[in-house]
Design a protein around this motif. Sequence first.
Motif, PDB file in Angstrom:
ATOM      1  N   GLY A   1      52.417  -6.813  35.128  1.00 37.36           N
ATOM      2  CA  GLY A   1      52.375  -7.315  33.763  1.00 37.36           C
ATOM      3  C   GLY A   1      53.586  -8.144  33.390  1.00 37.36           C
TER       4      GLY A   1
ATOM      5  N   GLU B   1      43.555  -1.570  36.223  1.00 39.98           N
ATOM      6  CA  GLU B   1      44.243  -2.608  35.448  1.00 39.98           C
ATOM      7  C   GLU B   1      45.593  -2.110  34.939  1.00 39.98           C
ATOM      8  OE1 GLU B   1      41.339  -3.940  32.474  1.00 39.98           O
ATOM      9  OE2 GLU B   1      41.281  -5.830  33.597  1.00 39.98           O
TER      10      GLU B   1
ATOM     11  N   ALA C   1      49.298  -3.483  35.955  1.00 38.28           N
ATOM     12  CA  ALA C   1      50.172  -3.942  34.877  1.00 38.28           C
ATOM     13  C   ALA C   1      51.440  -3.112  34.777  1.00 38.28           C
ATOM     14  CB  ALA C   1      49.423  -3.909  33.548  1.00 38.28           C
TER      15      ALA C   1
ATOM     16  N   GLN D   1      51.663   0.136  34.186  1.00 39.91           N
ATOM     17  CA  GLN D   1      51.568   1.114  33.098  1.00 39.91           C
ATOM     18  C   GLN D   1      50.977   2.442  33.559  1.00 39.91           C
ATOM     19  OE1 GLN D   1      49.179  -0.935  30.216  1.00 39.91           O
ATOM     20  NE2 GLN D   1      50.746  -2.482  29.794  1.00 39.91           N
TER      21      GLN D   1
END
Length: 274
Positions: free
Chosen positions: A34, A260, A264, A266
């Motif tokens: 990200g 995803e 990113a 996270q």
Amino acid sequence: MTRAFSSEVGPGSREENASKNESQAAVTEDRFLGGQLRLRQPRTGHRAGHDAILLAAATPARPGDRVVDLGSGVGAAGFAVARRVGGIDLALVEIDAALAALARDNAAANAIAADVIVLDVEADAAAFAAAGLGPDSADVVLMNPPFNDSVRHRASPDAVRERAHVATATTLASWVHVARRVLKSNGRLAMIWRADGIAEVLSALARGFGSLEIIPLHGDVTSPAIRILVQATKGGRAPTRLHAALLLNEESGVPNKWVEEILAGQGGLPLARP
């Protein structure tokens, strides 16, 4: 062995600057996690992608751990681990001097301390020791070895790409042997391999490793697994654990939200717990 931070260089000759401009045109700067990680890598040939970030997300590490990334390329996986776990002692081992040079640049650009070592992963123990990677010296090893089957894989005209992607008959066993030698007792190995080669992985890890944990990666719910993420402990004795499959895309074709988040920066995978 280089502790990778930037150094100032004065202006060169017209020829040197032209060569530098050509070199810069041959690379791209790409964002990972990200935007938390910015990496320069070759425009063509071997390029870091999802495999490296998923491998990093499956790599267990604690602050202060000596973490060794074998076959690191431009450093994507190792740097992603360093972004998630601050204070690791990171070493990147890469046979290609040009990729190692980019890894040094990337370490400096991202303010990540790393020893960037130009060395063949299949070099002998003496060469590793001379580079500061003696036996029983690492807490964690991660690796994304060349894993395409040479019989079924169409040869690439790019020699660097070919070396990075295609396994020989001894590649996996040799890389696992190096990991076993470098790791401390109870040190952990994280790796990614093609799913149809799981028998090769189990065979290679049978000597010296145990407590295996495996996550199969599927493109979607209807497709066979394409990759496996594997963690193993040097001297481990716990039974093998097969985790739930990780789907890159949902049945509807929408990208998996968990994947995803991992890409990113996270989220993580259960294999990454220290």
